[in-house]
Enzyme design. Structure first.
Site, short mmCIF file in Angstrom:
data_model
loop_
_atom_site.label_atom_id
_atom_site.label_comp_id
_atom_site.label_asym_id
_atom_site.label_seq_id
_atom_site.Cartn_x
_atom_site.Cartn_y
_atom_site.Cartn_z
N GLY A 241 0.76 -1.24 0.00
CA GLY A 241 0.00 0.00 0.00
C GLY A 241 0.79 1.28 0.00
O GLY A 241 0.20 2.36 -0.13
N GLU A 278 4.32 -6.54 1.72
CA GLU A 278 3.70 -6.97 0.45
C GLU A 278 3.58 -5.79 -0.52
O GLU A 278 2.48 -5.45 -0.97
CB GLU A 278 2.29 -7.52 0.70
CG GLU A 278 2.20 -8.75 1.56
CD GLU A 278 0.73 -9.16 1.85
OE1 GLU A 278 -0.19 -8.37 1.56
OE2 GLU A 278 0.55 -10.26 2.37
N PRO A 279 4.68 -5.15 -0.88
CA PRO A 279 4.56 -3.98 -1.74
C PRO A 279 4.27 -4.33 -3.19
O PRO A 279 4.75 -5.33 -3.72
CB PRO A 279 5.95 -3.33 -1.63
CG PRO A 279 6.87 -4.46 -1.33
CD PRO A 279 6.08 -5.45 -0.52
N ARG A 281 2.65 -1.38 -5.83
CA ARG A 281 2.83 -0.09 -6.51
C ARG A 281 4.20 0.55 -6.28
O ARG A 281 4.82 1.05 -7.21
CB ARG A 281 1.74 0.87 -6.01
CG ARG A 281 1.65 2.17 -6.78
CD ARG A 281 0.68 3.15 -6.09
NE ARG A 281 -0.56 2.52 -5.73
CZ ARG A 281 -1.63 2.45 -6.52
NH1 ARG A 281 -1.60 3.00 -7.71
NH2 ARG A 281 -2.72 1.85 -6.10
N ARG A 317 -6.67 3.35 -15.12
CA ARG A 317 -6.71 4.08 -13.84
C ARG A 317 -7.39 5.45 -13.94
O ARG A 317 -8.17 5.79 -13.04
CB ARG A 317 -5.31 4.21 -13.23
CG ARG A 317 -4.69 2.84 -12.90
CD ARG A 317 -3.37 2.97 -12.14
NE ARG A 317 -3.58 3.49 -10.82
CZ ARG A 317 -3.34 4.73 -10.45
NH1 ARG A 317 -2.81 5.59 -11.28
NH2 ARG A 317 -3.61 5.12 -9.22
N TYR A 321 -10.45 5.50 -11.48
CA TYR A 321 -10.29 6.21 -10.19
C TYR A 321 -10.09 7.71 -10.37
O TYR A 321 -9.69 8.38 -9.42
CB TYR A 321 -9.05 5.71 -9.45
CG TYR A 321 -8.82 4.24 -9.35
CD1 TYR A 321 -9.63 3.44 -8.53
CD2 TYR A 321 -7.76 3.64 -10.01
CE1 TYR A 321 -9.38 2.09 -8.41
CE2 TYR A 321 -7.50 2.28 -9.89
CZ TYR A 321 -8.32 1.52 -9.09
OH TYR A 321 -8.06 0.18 -8.96
N CYS A 347 -14.96 4.43 -27.56
CA CYS A 347 -16.26 5.11 -27.59
C CYS A 347 -16.88 5.23 -26.20
O CYS A 347 -17.88 4.59 -25.90
CB CYS A 347 -17.20 4.36 -28.52
SG CYS A 347 -16.51 4.22 -30.16
N GLU A 348 -16.24 6.01 -25.36
CA GLU A 348 -16.73 6.28 -24.00
C GLU A 348 -16.22 7.66 -23.63
O GLU A 348 -15.05 7.96 -23.86
CB GLU A 348 -16.11 5.32 -22.97
CG GLU A 348 -16.41 3.86 -23.14
CD GLU A 348 -17.75 3.45 -22.55
OE1 GLU A 348 -18.36 4.25 -21.80
OE2 GLU A 348 -18.16 2.32 -22.84
C1 LIG Z 1 -3.09 -5.09 -3.63
C2 LIG Z 1 -2.47 -5.73 -2.47
C3 LIG Z 1 -1.13 -5.47 -2.15
C4 LIG Z 1 -0.28 -4.48 -2.90
O1 LIG Z 1 -0.78 -3.19 -2.77
P1 LIG Z 1 0.06 -1.93 -3.32
O2 LIG Z 1 -0.80 -0.78 -3.01
O3 LIG Z 1 0.22 -2.14 -4.79
O4 LIG Z 1 1.37 -1.91 -2.62
C5 LIG Z 1 -0.59 -6.14 -1.07
N1 LIG Z 1 -1.33 -7.02 -0.34
C6 LIG Z 1 -2.61 -7.28 -0.63
C7 LIG Z 1 -3.37 -8.24 0.20
C8 LIG Z 1 -3.23 -6.65 -1.69
O5 LIG Z 1 -4.52 -6.90 -1.96
#
Ligand SMILES: *Cc1c(COP(=O)(O)O)cnc(C)c1O
Length: 420
Positions: A241, A278-279, A281, A317, A321, A347-348
């Site tokens: 995240g 768990e990176p 992005r 994106r 968003y 076409c949107e």
């Molecule tokens: C999407 C997700 C991530 C990665 O999120 P980023 O915002 O891309 O770092 C990590 N763990 C879980 C469970 C996710 O769903």
């Protein structure tokens, strides 16, 4: 963009040592281009800050699942975080190991659980009581014990876009904080589960550390309760995240972020606890761009449009968003700039890539849509029967096709017409 893999030399955008214009000439547009160096530097920022600690980086495959990208991380020693058995297949095809892979996701099917158990994944991040029962049954049928962590919803505000905030009570993800201890007891009593950890993932594109510190505090409170119930929690997974700079956001530097979190574990007396990250992005987002060519300029009374050959099907994106991506010329022009909406051919009305952008462009020019490495190609579709873009990896002076451009005939190869 000065010290980055994407930079200008005499007015010409380069990706590492390769002019972006020559990539577009050679491979066509729209074109995703990744920098091996940028991927490597982002990964090392995590890994270096983890050095000397029991801490592991699991790359979130869903942010960019190209095999070459995964393989770059695999060679650097990464683990992986998957959300489907399809992603497991990609990890294995890229040379990754199931034993370094954690399986997240709110709706794993029994078939996916079976595949992952047979492959020997490191941990299932389970999100509900019914999922615990399902996993226990599948493990029993295979005569195995499934390693589990519960995804707990710590109910902290990650202060990000509502569509990508996942740690609030109102959200579909995870086990409610108040139910977590009881849920752990249930898991403990299931014969074919082995409780090994706890996890959370509070959202995406988070630009402050404080929500993570709040989440860690809540998780560690729980860990202490769970361990007093006779389970041992080997790892705490803080999820992914961490945000990146698309425009003017100022997220913490990766190394500072990791060190702050690990220091917090120590302050709380949990310095020996294994920590998982768990990176997604923050590893890949600023390691990729999308190159596109201006097809037409369409001046108007209220707006000028630059109609380009990339569209919402290539990069979803902005439409999804209202996300902002910087858009820059591949060859800088001296001419005066005008305001344009940069839009695609789909076409949107939602098919836009950037609004009110000051650009000096002419028909036929190339543009680069920056920060497109995360949730870019992976979210692309074939809407309007548009073949998906090719993907290129640049490594120094060399460029390799890491995914060929789709051909239209592939798009309906599996379809058939009625016989009569
Ligand atoms: C999407 C997700 C991530 C990665 O999120 P980023 O915002 O891309 O770092 C990590 N763990 C879980 C469970 C996710 O769903």
């Amino acid at each position: 963009m000065n010290d980055s893999a994407f930079h200008y030399v005499d007015g010409a955008l380069h990706v590492e040592g390769v002019p972006a214009a020559s990539l577009a000439e050679q491979f066509g547009t729209p074109l995703y281009v990744y920098s091996r160096d940028a991927l490597t530097r982002a990964y090392r920022a995590y890994a270096d800050a983890c050095a000397g600690r029991k801490a592991t980086v699991h790359v979130a495959v869903k942010a960019n699942s190209n095999l070459a990208v995964l393989n770059v991380f695999e060679r650097l020693g990464a683990g992986f975080d998957i959300v489907s058995s399809g992603e497991l297949a990609r990890v294995l095809a890229a040379g990754g190991k199931a034993s370094n892979t954690v399986f997240s996701g709110v709706g794993k099917s029994a078939a996916e659980m079976r595949e992952a158990l047979e492959a020997g994944v490191k941990c299932f991040n389970v999100e509900s009581i019914p999922e615990l029962h399902a996993l226990n049954e599948v493990a029993k049928s295979l005569g195995k014990k499934a390693p589990v962590s519960l995804r707990v919803n710590p109910d902290v505000d990650a202060k990000t876009h509502p569509y990508i905030s996942t740690g609030l009570k109102s959200n579909k993800f995870g086990v409610a904080f108040g139910d977590a201890r009881a849920t752990y007891r249930e898991a403990r009593d299931m014969a074919n589960l082995d409780v090994v950890g706890i996890d959370c993932h509070i959202g995406s594109q988070i630009t402050e550390v404080s929500p993570y510190l709040d989440a860690v505090d809540k998780l560690l409170d729980l860990v202490e309760q769970i361990e007093s119930d006779g389970m041992s929690i080997r790892h705490v997974d803080v999820g992914g995240g961490l945000g990146i700079t698309y425009d003017d956001e100022t997220p913490p530097d990766i190394g500072d972020f990791v060190r702050t979190l690990l220091a917090h574990f120590e302050e709380r007396g949990h310095g020996q606890r294994e920590v998982y990250f768990e990176p997604g992005r923050s590893l890949v987002g600023n390691a990729g761009v999308l190159l596109t060519r201006v097809e037409y300029l369409k001046p108007g009374e209220e707006k000028n449009f630059a109609i380009v050959d990339a569209a919402m099907n290539d990069l979803a994106r902005p439409a999804m968003y209202e996300a902002f991506h910087r858009i820059v010329p591949v060859m800088e022009r001296k001419a005066s700039a005008r305001l344009y909406d940069v839009v695609g051919p789909v076409c949107e009305s939602g098919d836009w890539l950037g609004r009110d952008r000051e650009l000096a462009v002419e028909q036929g020019d190339l543009l680069a849509i920056l920060s497109a490495g995360a949730y870019g190609f992976v979210m692309s579709s074939n809407y309007n029967t548009r073949a998906r873009a090719a993907e290129i990896m640049v490594d120094g002076e060399r460029a390799r096709v890491v995914r060929e451009r789709e051909e239209v005939k592939q798009l309906f190869a599996g379809e058939s017409i009625l016989p009569d």
